[in-house]
Design a protein around this motif. Structure first.
Motif, PDB file in Angstrom:
ATOM      1  N   ARG A  25       0.943  -1.162  -0.129  1.00  0.00           N
ATOM      2  CA  ARG A  25       0.096  -0.020  -0.160  1.00  0.00           C
ATOM      3  C   ARG A  25       0.910   1.180   0.206  1.00  0.00           C
ATOM      4  NH1 ARG A  25      -5.389   2.529   0.342  1.00  0.00           N
ATOM      5  NH2 ARG A  25      -4.626   4.433   0.902  1.00  0.00           N
ATOM      6  N   ALA A  26       1.921   1.008   0.738  1.00  0.00           N
ATOM      7  CA  ALA A  26       2.748   2.551   0.796  1.00  0.00           C
ATOM      8  C   ALA A  26       3.545   2.383  -0.417  1.00  0.00           C
ATOM      9  CB  ALA A  26       3.736   2.271   2.019  1.00  0.00           C
ATOM     10  N   ALA A  27       3.948   1.493  -1.041  1.00  0.00           N
ATOM     11  CA  ALA A  27       4.580   1.604  -2.476  1.00  0.00           C
ATOM     12  C   ALA A  27       3.727   2.262  -3.412  1.00  0.00           C
ATOM     13  CB  ALA A  27       5.162   0.161  -2.790  1.00  0.00           C
ATOM     14  N   ASP A  28       2.506   1.670  -3.396  1.00  0.00           N
ATOM     15  CA  ASP A  28       1.432   2.478  -4.249  1.00  0.00           C
ATOM     16  C   ASP A  28       1.386   3.927  -4.015  1.00  0.00           C
ATOM     17  OD1 ASP A  28       0.738   0.024  -5.521  1.00  0.00           O
ATOM     18  OD2 ASP A  28      -0.807  -0.412  -4.222  1.00  0.00           O
ATOM     19  N   GLU A  29       1.177   4.322  -2.912  1.00  0.00           N
ATOM     20  CA  GLU A  29       1.089   5.559  -2.401  1.00  0.00           C
ATOM     21  C   GLU A  29       2.409   6.464  -2.931  1.00  0.00           C
ATOM     22  OE1 GLU A  29      -0.730   9.034  -1.217  1.00  0.00           O
ATOM     23  OE2 GLU A  29      -1.361   7.006  -1.438  1.00  0.00           O
ATOM     24  N   ALA A  30       3.565   5.902  -2.708  1.00  0.00           N
ATOM     25  CA  ALA A  30       4.755   6.721  -3.097  1.00  0.00           C
ATOM     26  C   ALA A  30       4.846   6.843  -4.614  1.00  0.00           C
ATOM     27  CB  ALA A  30       5.944   5.728  -2.821  1.00  0.00           C
ATOM     28  N   ARG A  31       4.492   5.792  -5.252  1.00  0.00           N
ATOM     29  CA  ARG A  31       4.451   5.982  -6.825  1.00  0.00           C
ATOM     30  C   ARG A  31       3.271   7.044  -7.303  1.00  0.00           C
ATOM     31  NH1 ARG A  31       4.566   0.253  -6.725  1.00  0.00           N
ATOM     32  NH2 ARG A  31       2.640   0.100  -6.902  1.00  0.00           N
ATOM     33  N   ARG A  32       2.257   7.068  -6.665  1.00  0.00           N
ATOM     34  CA  ARG A  32       1.036   7.971  -6.963  1.00  0.00           C
ATOM     35  C   ARG A  32       1.553   9.626  -6.666  1.00  0.00           C
ATOM     36  NH1 ARG A  32      -2.743   4.184  -5.613  1.00  0.00           N
ATOM     37  NH2 ARG A  32      -2.823   4.981  -3.375  1.00  0.00           N
ATOM     38  N   ALA A  33       2.463   9.658  -5.554  1.00  0.00           N
ATOM     39  CA  ALA A  33       2.652  10.812  -5.123  1.00  0.00           C
ATOM     40  C   ALA A  33       4.260  11.504  -5.468  1.00  0.00           C
ATOM     41  CB  ALA A  33       2.691  10.875  -3.358  1.00  0.00           C
ATOM     42  N   ASP A  34       4.978  10.580  -6.281  1.00  0.00           N
ATOM     43  CA  ASP A  34       6.236  10.592  -6.748  1.00  0.00           C
ATOM     44  C   ASP A  34       7.145  10.970  -5.330  1.00  0.00           C
ATOM     45  OD1 ASP A  34       8.352  10.998  -8.287  1.00  0.00           O
ATOM     46  OD2 ASP A  34       8.137  13.250  -8.784  1.00  0.00           O
TER      47      ASP A  34
END
Length: 103
Positions: A25-34
């Motif tokens: 979930r954190a990796a997904d968020e990091a990708r979306r937020a650059d």
């Protein structure tokens, strides 16, 4: 936040199924937020801090620290494999109780 600083998404990991889900979930968020993904594993000496300090022959602290670093890399590999998280990953580990270390 200064112009040169990147945002970080921080997630605690332990290798449990719940922490692997949180890591994804954190990796997904990091990708979306650059943003950078900061995966942190908290560790304590075998038997906990109190037992370690009272032991007549305590295990050297470098051994659990190295073990924590190896465990953290194993968790990341287990979660993402060779493909990686798809975001810039930064790893770290803290000495102490997980709840206090991540706070």
């Amino acid at each position: 936040m200064d112009e040169g600083e990147r945002r970080r998404i921080v997630v605690g990991v332990s290798g449990s199924l719940g922490s692997l889900a949180a890591l994804h979930r954190a990796a997904d968020e990091a990708r979306r937020a650059d943003a950078d993904l900061l995966a942190v594993l908290a560790w304590e000496p075998p038997g906990g801090e109190l037992a370690h300090r009272r032991s007549m022959f305590p295990v050297p602290v470098t051994d659990p620290r190295q073990e924590a670093g190896t465990r953290l890399l194993t968790v990341l590999d287990r979660a993402f494999g060779e493909a990686g998280p798809g975001a810039r990953a930064v790893t770290g580990f803290g000495h102490g109780d997980p709840a206090l270390t991540l706070f």
